[in-house]
Design an enzyme around this catalytic site. Sequence first.
Site, PDB file in Angstrom:
ATOM      1  CB  THR A  95       7.944  -8.661  -1.587  1.00  0.00           C
ATOM      2  OG1 THR A  95       6.769  -8.237  -2.023  1.00  0.00           O
ATOM      3  CG2 THR A  95       8.087 -10.243  -1.427  1.00  0.00           C
ATOM      4  CG  HIS A  98       3.815  -2.260   1.559  1.00  0.00           C
ATOM      5  ND1 HIS A  98       4.350  -2.223   0.053  1.00  0.00           N
ATOM      6  CD2 HIS A  98       3.857  -0.739   1.464  1.00  0.00           C
ATOM      7  CE1 HIS A  98       4.181  -1.128  -0.461  1.00  0.00           C
ATOM      8  NE2 HIS A  98       4.066  -0.146   0.208  1.00  0.00           N
TER       9      HIS A  98
END
Length: 370
Positions: A170, A196
Amino acid sequence: MAPIRVLVVDDSVVIRKLLADTLAADRALEVVGVASDGRIALAKISLLRPDLVTLDIEMPVMDGLQTLVEVRKLYPTLPIIMFSTLTERGAAATLDALSLGASDYATKPSNTGSTALALERIRIELIPKIKALCGIVPLKLLPLPRVRPALKVRVRPNPRIEIVAIGTSTGGPNALAEVLPRIPNDFPVPIVVVQHMPPIFTRLLAERLASRSAIPVEEGSANVILTAGHAWIAPGNFHMKVIRVGLDCRLNLNQGPQENSCRPAVDVLFRSVAAAYGANVLGVVMTGMGSDGVLGAQDIRDAGGYVIIQDEASSVVWGMPGLVHASGLDAAAFPLDQLAAEITRRVLQSRAPHLLVERKSYAASEPSAK
């Protein structure tokens, strides 16, 4: 603790209902309103004062990107999660949104034909991001992975760094956009990265970073030989490993089981570089949610390498680097705007120890000033 107040913005009645029903089922969340376009959303934000907004990208009247720009002018710190399709167009728009100040993103469920599966996808992907961005799960309450007792490794002083491995989640696309473009074009070692992200997203991210960087940046490919001054980003839905083949180190891609609910996973990459390079590794853990990277950081440390992290103040979510720090595995923490310089300094210094010795010897032999 009061529930997190969420405003859902999407032009699809079906998606608004799916989101509202799924979020409302969690007692930590409260859907305080919905909106079908950006103009309505701006009015409702000022009226409802939500803690977080989920924002569709493709909408009539005022689309998600236009809305995001206006929201950031008025509410610079309001967490915003973009809700986009898993398509080339959706991925490109999501990266645009992140560069414009979106906090994170989630992908819309594909046409599975199953409402239950769609709800589960939203619950698994979106709800943890909402909670992390709103600080509902403090770091001290997160369970630490089972960190093994430290091995007694005979570590050479200042081991020569032969590879840099970076893990992030994030907030990572913007963080990487701060770090990789500041790496000099004569950087003497390869860089491998796990961010990710799903397929398509990672390829477009690599292309964008390449357009801004002095070093080549690519999405990882199977059997590529690692070379100095080149960065590779793990492709979405594939673990990326580094394996030694003769005198070369190559990339290996596989679709093995997820680790930490992730594929690609930072732990997989870090574990492999520790096995391939031993003490000659610099690991870097940057902003991200969850615990991915903690066990991999220990593998790097056990092999004699070093790990540095992004500091809390500059992280969008201090989950991944924070847990590495809580486990005592980091050598130091740095603000985002100092990470590239620190990575470069450590690599160059480790690879030229003779220069440092010569300089010290020369300084010692100089007559003192009187």
